[in-house]
Structure formats: C-alpha cells, structure tokens
Scaffold this motif. Structure first.
Motif, short mmCIF file in Angstrom:
data_model
loop_
_atom_site.label_atom_id
_atom_site.label_comp_id
_atom_site.label_asym_id
_atom_site.label_seq_id
_atom_site.Cartn_x
_atom_site.Cartn_y
_atom_site.Cartn_z
N PHE A 35 72.60 -39.99 30.87
CA PHE A 35 73.23 -40.34 32.15
C PHE A 35 72.22 -40.33 33.30
CE2 PHE A 35 77.79 -38.93 30.87
CZ PHE A 35 77.99 -40.17 30.28
N LYS A 39 71.45 -43.33 35.89
CA LYS A 39 71.55 -43.11 37.34
C LYS A 39 70.26 -43.53 38.05
CE LYS A 39 73.04 -39.57 40.65
NZ LYS A 39 73.52 -38.17 40.79
N ASN A 60 78.81 -51.68 39.60
CA ASN A 60 79.48 -51.79 38.30
C ASN A 60 78.91 -52.92 37.45
OD1 ASN A 60 81.53 -50.67 36.51
ND2 ASN A 60 82.64 -52.59 36.75
N SER A 63 75.41 -51.26 32.78
CA SER A 63 76.11 -50.91 31.55
C SER A 63 75.15 -50.24 30.58
CB SER A 63 76.69 -52.16 30.88
OG SER A 63 77.27 -51.83 29.64
N ASP A 70 82.45 -52.23 28.57
CA ASP A 70 82.76 -51.31 29.68
C ASP A 70 84.18 -51.54 30.18
OD1 ASP A 70 80.17 -50.45 29.48
OD2 ASP A 70 79.50 -51.22 31.41
N MET A 91 81.56 -41.47 25.68
CA MET A 91 80.39 -42.28 25.37
C MET A 91 80.22 -42.46 23.87
SD MET A 91 79.08 -43.60 28.00
CE MET A 91 77.61 -44.27 27.24
N TYR A 94 82.69 -44.97 22.89
CA TYR A 94 82.18 -46.26 23.39
C TYR A 94 81.12 -46.83 22.44
CZ TYR A 94 79.39 -49.05 26.84
OH TYR A 94 78.68 -50.01 27.52
N SER A 138 88.66 -45.07 31.75
CA SER A 138 87.31 -44.66 32.16
C SER A 138 87.21 -44.70 33.68
CB SER A 138 86.27 -45.60 31.53
OG SER A 138 85.03 -45.49 32.18
N LYS A 139 86.43 -43.81 34.24
CA LYS A 139 86.25 -43.74 35.70
C LYS A 139 84.89 -44.28 36.12
CE LYS A 139 90.11 -41.40 36.68
NZ LYS A 139 91.01 -41.71 35.60
N LYS A 140 84.19 -44.96 35.22
CA LYS A 140 82.82 -45.40 35.49
C LYS A 140 82.70 -46.18 36.79
CE LYS A 140 79.32 -48.61 33.64
NZ LYS A 140 79.47 -49.65 34.66
N ASP A 143 83.00 -43.88 39.78
CA ASP A 143 81.87 -42.96 39.90
C ASP A 143 80.65 -43.67 40.49
OD1 ASP A 143 83.44 -40.98 38.81
OD2 ASP A 143 82.62 -41.19 36.78
N GLU A 144 80.42 -44.92 40.04
CA GLU A 144 79.25 -45.64 40.52
C GLU A 144 79.40 -46.05 41.99
OE1 GLU A 144 78.03 -48.74 37.82
OE2 GLU A 144 78.01 -47.35 36.11
#
Length: 766
Positions: A35, A39, A60, A63, A70, A91, A94, A138-140, A143-144
């Motif tokens: 992660f 980031k 977003n 990926s 995603d 993950m 995923y 998913s909260k991706k 979060d981003e």
C-alpha cells in the motif's frame, strides 16, 4: 478554458508497482508495504499534474491490477467462488479474481481477461448473475479522494474517474443465457447513485464517467440503457453541485450523437476524441451550440508518443471557442495516458532528432500548458514546435526509396501459397508423421532471473558477444532436453535471447528503435516497452535463424521457428504518423518474409508467425473493417506466402472474440492457428465449428496467466470438449500463450499434465 487529464500511468517511473505486486505475491513484502508503494506513486502523479497547472486532477485512475476489476470490487461484483476461501483481506480476494487461487483446500481459476477495446491493455471481465445486486464493497475511491484532499487542501480540483454504468455492463458477461446483462441497468444505477451521492457529500465538484461504448455500433437496447441511465442520474442529482463529465474515446460519437439531444439537461460536459476522429468536431459543435453543455476536446494523442502538432490543435481549439465560447471549452488528451510511457527524460540513447519529436505522458501534460500559452500570445512556442516537426520531413534517417518501392510493388504471386490448404495438409501430415492431438507450446519458456541478468550484462557490455551466445545456447540445449523429457511432439527454442516478442525484432530492424525506460502496462504486473517505428522498415541480416537452427541441431524432433507477425509488430509499437499505416505494415511484412524464407532454406519445417494483435487492431466501427482487413490480411500473406507446401505456417492469437471475424481469420489461411480458449471453457470453439473452419487449431488447453496448475483430468475434459466442436485430426494441444512469465515449477507440472492428457485422449477419443 479548463485543462484536464483523463488518467495517468500507474506503474511508477521505474515500474515500482510491478516490483511491489510481484514481491507481495511471492510473500516477500506485507500488505502495508504494498500500500505504501501505491500511495507513493499516486502522490508523485498528483504532484506532477498539480505543478503542471491542470484545472482538474484525475483521482481513482490508479489501480494495483486493473481499473475494471477495481470497479467490480467497489460495487460488489464478486463471483461467489472467490468468497469461499475467506481471505484475510480484500486485496487477496481482489488478486485471486485476477490471478486465480490454489492451495490444499481451494483451487479457483482466474476470471476471464480480454483486450480493452482496440488497445493492448487487458482488463478482467466482470461476471454477472441473474438479478445481480450491487452494493459498495470497497472504499478505495473514497480513500484516494481523502489522500488527494490532503495534498490540495481542497476538493475543488479533484475529479474522480469511474467507468460509466452502461460501459461496465457492456464489458462484462452473463454467467448463463437466461438473461441479458443490460437487464441489470436498474440494479447497477442504485449503487452508482449512492457512489455519486457520497462524492457529492465530500464536496467533489466534478466526476468523470467513462462511457467508451459511445464510440461503438450500439444495439437499440444499449442505446436505450444509455438514455435511461443518465436520465435517472440527472433526476437524482439535478439539485446537487456536482458536475458530470461524460467521456468517450478511441473513436467518434457522430453515429450516437442523437442520443444526446435529451442529454443536454442530464450532463454538464462531454468529452470527444479528436485524435481518432477529428472530423466529428463540426457536427458536435453544431449539435450542442444552443445548449449550455461544456465540450472537452481530446487533442493530445494518449496512444502514441509523437509530439503534438500545435498548429492542428490550435485550429480545433479556436473553432470550438468561436462556436460556443471559451468558458464552454475544455482541452485534454483524447484518452487516459495509461497507454504511453511516463517520462521522456529517462531516454538517453535515442537520436536527438527523433527524440525531439517525441512526447511521453509527462510531456503530454506539458503540451496542454503550451497550447494555453500560445492562445495567450506566446507565438515562439508555436514556431519552435513547427520547426521540430518539419525538420524530419525529408531526412534520410526516416526515408528510404528502395524500401518504399518494395511496399508499393506487390503482385498476386507475393500473397498466395502454392496450393490450397487441403493439399498442403496432406503433404505436411505425410512429411511430419505426428500423432493425433500433437502437443507443442506457443514459444517462450520461463525468463528466469539468471537469464535476465545475463542479457542485462550483455546490453551493458559487461559480457562479450561470444560469452553471451554461449550462455544462450546452454539455455536452449537445456530447454530442448526438458521438452524431450516431457514428451512434447513439436519443440521450441525457448526465446531466451528475446526480451519481448516485439521489442526483440525492433532492435534488429532498420527504421525501428527500442527505449530504455518506455514501459507501458499490459495487464496486472505485466509491462512492455513498445518499440517506436520512426522510419522505413527493413531487415539487414538474419534475426532468428541461427538460434532456431541451433535448437534444431540438438534434437531429432521438429523445432518451430518463432516470429512475430507484421500486424502485431505494428500494433504493439508506437507507429510513425507521417505515412499511411498500410505502407508501414507492408514494409514490416517484407522484412518478416525475408526471415521466413531464410528459416525454410535452413531446414526449419514449421514456422510460427504470431498475430495476437490482429483482432485488437480492428476498428471499433464495422464500417471501417473492410479497409483494415484489406491491409492486415495482405500483410500476413506477404510474410507467410513465400514457402513450399510442405512448410507448415502456424499463427497465434490472444483473447480474441472471433464470432464476427471468423471469415477473415479463415482468409489468413495459416495451416495451424493457436488461440486462447481455456478461460472460456472452450466456448470460443463454437464459432469455428459453425463456420466449419477448414484448417488446424490449437485451442489453448490451459491458462498460463494464472499460477495454478491444471490437472490432467481437467485438461482431458477440455480436449474432449474441443473434439466435439472440431475434427480430431485438426486439433493441436498447447497452452493458451507463451510461458515466459511462469516459474519452471509451474511449467513442468502443467506441461507434464498436458502431455499425459493428450496421450489419454489419443486412446479414449482416437
């Protein structure tokens, strides 16, 4: 006039994401470390675009594997079998969807993977069940957004990117025939409205919804879904501050423009691709003139690496401004910059005259700034741009009249085999005497760390040519022995001298070059360095013949010559933009033909000319198919037709939907075609059966893109299923693609099971 970007490369300037993912899969790093790498890449991408003065920053678009996957995770499109192992984290779930999962308790295949429209990027195909329910899983994306907020100290410039609901359904597949995936539009809109509502609550001002299917020939049902979807979205959000930018790319939207008559009250802005279809601008401007809709014009080429011709882009900008006003115009690349390398500054060995004409992702963002500055009066930028582009128009670095003449002077004799397939097949069967269900592989074997180190030392001149060739010959000898021990019928030399199936040829052909760091994501952690075709293409010496002949000298079994076809070399390269594409294709085809003839003269009886890009290169609109097939099939014929009947020509194609082009595939007239059909459980073969495809086929009996080991039983069952569709004498048994990305442990077990299954099939099905 706003400047924005549809998406940025996510692999990192030095493929940091690839390295991190592969280390995580191997258990060398933990999830926190993975992660952190993601980031860091996101932060670097955002900071560059912020410093480049973009008015809207995409979010977003990052990926860890694939942006379509995603979205599947975001909205809970997760087939039940991937939930059974009870993964410790999302993950691992995923990655199991992308790569499969295998341990003592579970054995799950990866989901289908196919090409993203007509690009060389692969996406993971969503799987839908009847009455599928969608929910935020998913909260991706959220979060981003919070990450980017901390950098910007504001939400105003953040533009989240999502595939639109109708394109997402279109890209997926039903798990049975009892329903149509477009029936799910009502269900999926519920979760999209929830996502957009959440974004609005976070003070997001813009959201980018990608609907690339607007560039396709749509069915009435798909058109109705488009209109229904955006009518409903507008009805919910018409009193919100959030603005919706509807984007389409890879072709024009003229044929579907009438759908937007109602849209003008449903969306705030629309993006069109003026690189692939510059002629649509007048019609679009006329259509939207009386509305308040903002027009985003894609004027920077996000799929090629040549510097923007500012004079042409300025004409489009000025026409747009004059028609609808500056406050209603946005400028951007035509599509996501996912398809080009990140930064030209890392290229140290390209001829300066060629390099000056090039532009990678970072340079393309800077070009948007240049265009804005020119509009504000900085004409020196325009003059400098025009000078660079015009400098090479007559350069002998680019042009060779002898090569040009060869690509124009093509006779019927040059593009036809001596006899038809049925006569060739009899001669080949008699000459080769292979068993029923002959076994082979597609070409490459594992590219181990040792091989990469040796090749790298040779490139950096730390290893002399003699010592390097000695090492490669050692690898070839070993792989021939391994194949003989496994019991394969037709062998390959392993391709250890090759870094990539296209890049290798680019380094041997005049008019082409390879980059130092021009990496582009193909799928997951798989990255390629597309070569650059900058001038007239020709072959000056033998490319593969010596290696293939060495391999043949080490065995009494047949060894295939392995070549990449002209269409694939063209489509998987960045192509020159100063001559018609068919002439470039013919030049490459003649170079490959020269190599084919040398292989035959050297005693090689089977020659594989891979064309995995033939289907992906197909224009998105059927009205343009005829012209494409005229030159692409002609190119294959130029490359393959200079041999005797007894010489067997193979070709290989990846992830191709053949239903609508089966006649053209047949027109290639390859003696054997190998395809990828294991992930679809041989369903792909139905069209070959209905068409009564006359030539031989290797249907790709197991999936090499997953680390799982196929069992002997499942391979036999696939052979049995294939024999229900095709004449047994025409079936070859092979993996569905090359094996370079797999480990030797995986390869040896899988091929061993494949050969055993073929032997059982000869007894039980013969």
């Amino acid at each position: 006039m706003l400047k924005h970007n549809l998406g940025f490369p996510r692999i990192g300037r030095h493929r940091e994401l690839k390295i991190a993912c592969e280390n995580y899969w191997a258990g060398h790093i933990d999830l926190i470390t993975l992660f952190e790498v993601g980031k860091k890449i996101r932060k670097e991408n955002w900071n560059f675009q912020i410093k480049s003065n973009l008015d809207l920053i995409p979010c977003n678009d990052f990926s860890f594997y694939d942006h379509v996957l995603d979205l599947s995770l975001l909205i809970g499109t997760i087939p039940e079998k991937y939930l059974n192992p009870k993964f410790d984290n999302k993950m691992d779930l995923y990655f199991s969807m992308a790569r499969g999962y295998q341990n003592n308790n579970f054995d799950i295949k990866a989901m289908d993977m196919t090409k993203w429209f007509n690009t060389n990027y692969h996406y993971i195909v969503p799987e839908f069940i009847k009455e599928q329910k969608f929910f935020i899983y998913s909260k991706k994306i959220f979060d981003e957004i919070e990450e980017l907020k901390l950098i910007l100290n504001s939400s105003d410039k953040i533009k989240p990117v999502l595939i639109g609901p109708v394109s997402y359904l279109y890209l997926g597949k039903e798990n049975d025939t009892s329903f149509n995936k477009m029936d799910l539009i009502e269900n999926i809109l519920t979760v999209y409205i929830e996502i957009i509502d959440t974004l609005s609550s976070k003070n997001i001002k813009w959201i980018q919804l990608d609907e690339p299917i607007l560039s396709l020939d749509l069915s009435d049902r798909e058109k109705n879904c488009i209109q229904y979807a955006y009518r409903k979205i507008y009805k919910y959000f018409n009193n919100h501050d959030i603005k919706i930018l509807l984007t389409s790319y890879f072709d024009g939207i003229s044929e579907n423009l009438y759908l937007f008559e109602e849209f003008f009250t449903y969306i705030d802005a629309i993006h069109i691709d003026l690189i692939e279809d510059p002629n649509q601008l007048d019609k679009v401007l006329s259509f939207i003139k009386e509305s308040n809709i903002i027009l985003s014009i894609g004027i920077i080429d996000g799929r090629n690496i040549w510097k923007n011709k500012y004079i042409n882009s300025l004409k489009k900008i000025e026409k747009s401004i004059n028609s609808i006003g500056e406050d209603r115009v946005m400028i951007a690349p035509n599509c996501s910059l996912l398809h080009v390398p990140i930064d030209l500054k890392y290229e140290k060995s390209i001829h300066i005259n060629i390099k000056n004409k090039m532009s990678f992702a970072r340079q393309k963002i800077e070009e948007l700034n240049d265009l804005e500055k020119i509009i504000k009066g900085k004409n020196n930028i325009l003059l400098n741009n025009s000078s660079i582009i015009n400098d090479l128009k007559k350069s002998n670095i680019i042009h060779n009249n002898k090569i040009k003449k060869r690509s124009y002077d093509i006779s019927d004799k040059d593009i036809k085999r001596i006899s038809n397939f049925s006569k060739r097949q009899k001669k080949q069967h008699k000459a080769f005497n292979l068993p029923l269900f002959p076994t082979t592989t597609i070409g490459s074997f594992p590219q181990t760390k040792e091989i990469r180190i040796i090749r790298n030392k040779f490139i950096k001149k730390k290893l002399c040519k003699k010592e390097y060739e000695k090492k490669i010959k050692q690898f070839i000898s070993e792989v021939i022995k391994k194949q003989e021990d496994l019991g394969l019928d037709v062998l390959v030399h392993g391709e250890f001298e090759r870094n990539d199936m296209v890049e290798f040829f680019s380094e041997k052909l005049n008019g082409m070059l390879s980059t130092n760091n021009g990496w582009v994501q193909s799928y997951g952690s798989r990255c390629v360095k597309p070569p650059i075709i900058y001038g007239d293409v020709s072959r000056s010496e033998k490319i593969t013949t010596n290696w293939i002949c060495y391999a043949q000298s080490k065995t009494k079994k047949l060894v295939k010559g392995m070549l990449t076809g002209p269409v694939t070399i063209l489509k998987w390269s960045f192509v020159r933009d100063d001559q018609s594409i068919d002439q470039t294709a013919y030049q490459i085809a003649w170079a490959i033909r020269d190599e084919v003839i040398d292989l035959e003269k050297s005693g090689i009886k089977i020659i594989q000319i891979d064309e995995p890009a033939l289907r992906e290169g197909l224009p998105l609109k059927k009205k343009n198919w005829g012209g494409y097939f005229n030159w692409s099939i002609r190119s294959f014929h130029i490359a393959s037709s200079g041999v005797k009947d007894e010489t067997q020509i193979h070709t290989h194609m990846c992830y191709s939907e053949f239903n609508d082009i089966i006649k053209q595939i047949s027109n290639l007239d390859a003696d054997v075609i190998t395809i990828e059909s294991s992930r679809s459980n041989m369903e792909l073969l139905k069209i070959f059966s209905r068409f009564s495809y006359p030539n031989e086929i290797g249907p790709g009996i197991y999936d090499i893109h997953s680390p799982r080991i196929p069992t002997e039983k499942e391979i036999f069952n696939l052979i049995k299923k294939a024999s229900n569709f095709l004449p047994k004498r025409n079936i070859w048994i092979n993996p569905d693609c090359g094996l370079k990305t797999r480990t030797w442990n995986e390869v040896l077990q899988s091929i061993n099971n494949m050969v055993k299954a073929a032997k059982i099939a000869r007894i039980k099905l013969g």
